[in-house]
Motif scaffolding. Sequence first.
Motif, PDB file in Angstrom:
ATOM      1  N   VAL A  39       8.269   7.853   0.989  1.00  0.00           N
ATOM      2  CA  VAL A  39       7.583   6.721   1.621  1.00  0.00           C
ATOM      3  C   VAL A  39       7.218   5.671   0.578  1.00  0.00           C
ATOM      4  O   VAL A  39       6.668   5.987  -0.484  1.00  0.00           O
ATOM      5  CB  VAL A  39       6.308   7.206   2.343  1.00  0.00           C
ATOM      6  CG1 VAL A  39       5.494   6.003   2.854  1.00  0.00           C
ATOM      7  CG2 VAL A  39       6.669   8.127   3.492  1.00  0.00           C
ATOM      8  N   ASP A  40       7.515   4.419   0.889  1.00  0.00           N
ATOM      9  CA  ASP A  40       7.094   3.283   0.065  1.00  0.00           C
ATOM     10  C   ASP A  40       5.850   2.697   0.727  1.00  0.00           C
ATOM     11  O   ASP A  40       5.937   1.962   1.717  1.00  0.00           O
ATOM     12  CB  ASP A  40       8.204   2.241  -0.013  1.00  0.00           C
ATOM     13  CG  ASP A  40       7.824   1.044  -0.883  1.00  0.00           C
ATOM     14  OD1 ASP A  40       6.661   0.996  -1.340  1.00  0.00           O
ATOM     15  OD2 ASP A  40       8.679   0.166  -1.092  1.00  0.00           O
ATOM     16  N   LYS A  41       4.672   3.028   0.196  1.00  0.00           N
ATOM     17  CA  LYS A  41       3.434   2.586   0.831  1.00  0.00           C
ATOM     18  C   LYS A  41       3.249   1.079   0.791  1.00  0.00           C
ATOM     19  O   LYS A  41       2.491   0.528   1.603  1.00  0.00           O
ATOM     20  CB  LYS A  41       2.233   3.288   0.201  1.00  0.00           C
ATOM     21  CG  LYS A  41       2.150   4.770   0.549  1.00  0.00           C
ATOM     22  CD  LYS A  41       0.829   5.363   0.113  1.00  0.00           C
ATOM     23  CE  LYS A  41       0.710   6.812   0.556  1.00  0.00           C
ATOM     24  NZ  LYS A  41      -0.600   7.403   0.195  1.00  0.00           N
ATOM     25  N   SER A  42       3.918   0.403  -0.117  1.00  0.00           N
ATOM     26  CA  SER A  42       3.800  -1.053  -0.164  1.00  0.00           C
ATOM     27  C   SER A  42       4.469  -1.714   1.025  1.00  0.00           C
ATOM     28  O   SER A  42       4.183  -2.876   1.335  1.00  0.00           O
ATOM     29  CB  SER A  42       4.401  -1.592  -1.468  1.00  0.00           C
ATOM     30  OG  SER A  42       5.812  -1.462  -1.458  1.00  0.00           O
ATOM     31  N   GLN A  43       5.341  -0.980   1.698  1.00  0.00           N
ATOM     32  CA  GLN A  43       6.067  -1.537   2.838  1.00  0.00           C
ATOM     33  C   GLN A  43       5.688  -0.892   4.170  1.00  0.00           C
ATOM     34  O   GLN A  43       5.955  -1.459   5.232  1.00  0.00           O
ATOM     35  CB  GLN A  43       7.573  -1.367   2.620  1.00  0.00           C
ATOM     36  CG  GLN A  43       8.106  -2.061   1.380  1.00  0.00           C
ATOM     37  CD  GLN A  43       7.853  -3.564   1.412  1.00  0.00           C
ATOM     38  OE1 GLN A  43       8.139  -4.232   2.392  1.00  0.00           O
ATOM     39  NE2 GLN A  43       7.299  -4.091   0.326  1.00  0.00           N
ATOM     40  N   ALA A  44       5.052   0.251   4.134  1.00  0.00           N
ATOM     41  CA  ALA A  44       4.757   0.990   5.364  1.00  0.00           C
ATOM     42  C   ALA A  44       3.657   0.304   6.166  1.00  0.00           C
ATOM     43  O   ALA A  44       2.597  -0.035   5.628  1.00  0.00           O
ATOM     44  CB  ALA A  44       4.335   2.419   5.030  1.00  0.00           C
ATOM     45  N   GLY A  45       3.891   0.080   7.448  1.00  0.00           N
ATOM     46  CA  GLY A  45       2.873  -0.409   8.362  1.00  0.00           C
ATOM     47  C   GLY A  45       2.427  -1.835   8.154  1.00  0.00           C
ATOM     48  O   GLY A  45       1.321  -2.209   8.559  1.00  0.00           O
ATOM     49  N   GLU A  88      -5.587  -3.498   3.234  1.00  0.00           N
ATOM     50  CA  GLU A  88      -5.287  -3.552   4.661  1.00  0.00           C
ATOM     51  C   GLU A  88      -5.748  -4.855   5.291  1.00  0.00           C
ATOM     52  O   GLU A  88      -5.064  -5.390   6.184  1.00  0.00           O
ATOM     53  CB  GLU A  88      -5.876  -2.335   5.365  1.00  0.00           C
ATOM     54  CG  GLU A  88      -5.214  -1.032   4.916  1.00  0.00           C
ATOM     55  CD  GLU A  88      -5.563   0.168   5.779  1.00  0.00           C
ATOM     56  OE1 GLU A  88      -6.386   0.032   6.709  1.00  0.00           O
ATOM     57  OE2 GLU A  88      -5.004   1.253   5.517  1.00  0.00           O
ATOM     58  N   THR A 126      13.990   9.679   1.355  1.00  0.00           N
ATOM     59  CA  THR A 126      12.980   9.777   2.414  1.00  0.00           C
ATOM     60  C   THR A 126      11.567   9.603   1.867  1.00  0.00           C
ATOM     61  O   THR A 126      10.601   9.809   2.589  1.00  0.00           O
ATOM     62  CB  THR A 126      13.082  11.141   3.119  1.00  0.00           C
ATOM     63  OG1 THR A 126      12.902  12.182   2.149  1.00  0.00           O
ATOM     64  CG2 THR A 126      14.420  11.302   3.816  1.00  0.00           C
ATOM     65  N   ARG A 135      -3.172  -7.402   4.693  1.00  0.00           N
ATOM     66  CA  ARG A 135      -2.006  -7.222   5.555  1.00  0.00           C
ATOM     67  C   ARG A 135      -2.201  -7.855   6.926  1.00  0.00           C
ATOM     68  O   ARG A 135      -1.220  -8.177   7.598  1.00  0.00           O
ATOM     69  CB  ARG A 135      -1.708  -5.730   5.725  1.00  0.00           C
ATOM     70  CG  ARG A 135      -1.167  -5.065   4.472  1.00  0.00           C
ATOM     71  CD  ARG A 135      -1.011  -3.584   4.673  1.00  0.00           C
ATOM     72  NE  ARG A 135      -0.244  -2.971   3.600  1.00  0.00           N
ATOM     73  CZ  ARG A 135       0.520  -1.904   3.751  1.00  0.00           C
ATOM     74  NH1 ARG A 135       0.601  -1.315   4.943  1.00  0.00           N
ATOM     75  NH2 ARG A 135       1.195  -1.408   2.742  1.00  0.00           N
ATOM     76  N   GLN A 189      -3.704  -1.400  11.220  1.00  0.00           N
ATOM     77  CA  GLN A 189      -3.880  -0.707   9.950  1.00  0.00           C
ATOM     78  C   GLN A 189      -4.590   0.629  10.131  1.00  0.00           C
ATOM     79  O   GLN A 189      -5.557   0.749  10.877  1.00  0.00           O
ATOM     80  CB  GLN A 189      -4.634  -1.600   8.974  1.00  0.00           C
ATOM     81  CG  GLN A 189      -3.879  -2.872   8.630  1.00  0.00           C
ATOM     82  CD  GLN A 189      -2.522  -2.594   8.015  1.00  0.00           C
ATOM     83  OE1 GLN A 189      -2.425  -1.991   6.941  1.00  0.00           O
ATOM     84  NE2 GLN A 189      -1.461  -3.022   8.686  1.00  0.00           N
ATOM     85  N   TYR A 190      -4.110   1.623   9.394  1.00  0.00           N
ATOM     86  CA  TYR A 190      -4.500   3.006   9.611  1.00  0.00           C
ATOM     87  C   TYR A 190      -5.982   3.257   9.361  1.00  0.00           C
ATOM     88  O   TYR A 190      -6.647   3.945  10.140  1.00  0.00           O
ATOM     89  CB  TYR A 190      -3.661   3.920   8.715  1.00  0.00           C
ATOM     90  CG  TYR A 190      -4.001   5.379   8.842  1.00  0.00           C
ATOM     91  CD1 TYR A 190      -3.625   6.101   9.971  1.00  0.00           C
ATOM     92  CD2 TYR A 190      -4.716   6.035   7.849  1.00  0.00           C
ATOM     93  CE1 TYR A 190      -3.937   7.450  10.105  1.00  0.00           C
ATOM     94  CE2 TYR A 190      -5.035   7.378   7.967  1.00  0.00           C
ATOM     95  CZ  TYR A 190      -4.643   8.076   9.093  1.00  0.00           C
ATOM     96  OH  TYR A 190      -4.967   9.406   9.221  1.00  0.00           O
TER      97      TYR A 190
END
Length: 255
Positions: free
Chosen positions: A5-11, A88, A3, A91, A16-17
């Motif tokens: 989190v892989d930040k390279s893949q999240a969102g 971001e 569980t 992305r 973008q946050y």
Amino acid sequence: MSTVVDKSQAGLTARQYHIGIAPGEVSSVALLPGDPFRVPFVAEFLTDVKEVAHNREHRTMTGWYKGRHITATSTGMGCPSTAIAVEELARVGVTSFIRVGSSAGLQPGIAPGDLLVSEGSFRNDGTTDAYVPKGFPALPDAELTLALTRHSTRLATEAGTRALAGISVSDDAFYAETPEWIDHLQRMGLLNVEMEASALFVVARLRGLRAGMVCACSSNLVDGASLYDEANTALKDGWMRSIEAALETAVELEL
């Protein structure tokens, strides 16, 4: 199943946050001032201007310059927020970045309003250490940097000022820059000091993006000036020339 989190893949495909931008809302090239209140300076050169987002220190406007779609996003101060902005923006579709901002001169004779193009950054920051080992260089895109130098030199000459190119340094701690440290940087032949370029260059290089920097000199730390005054006409004029040089580079290289 993990569980963590892989930040390279999240969102990746979402709004973008931190910068508050979704894919399709910006162009392929972004000018990056530090201060959100300088984003409108970029907009003064553009037509069909839109404000896309303003979240935290990251303000974004888009518009058109000589047929090129242009984005301007503020990074805030320092490498941590700059790295976030570049990650971001990449992305959501940005592939080329040009920092336009303020920087202090480290060599005698550099005057407020002179344009300073970075040919590389001495990494005196902590953010890039989280990305790469100390020996990894922070280098801008070569073709982009040469174009920035050409346009900066032309605009500075027309204005009766100067454009210089050399190695800059990115420091983390503005008020920790002692006279001894400033003297050390000067003796190494470094051209200028600022707080964002090393993160911009390293993240761009790792992500296969293009990056460069042209700044206006705000003060000269070896000629006795310690802080800049935003009311200084020479500095404001320098900012505007740096922006124009970046825009002309974006047009020339079809960024």
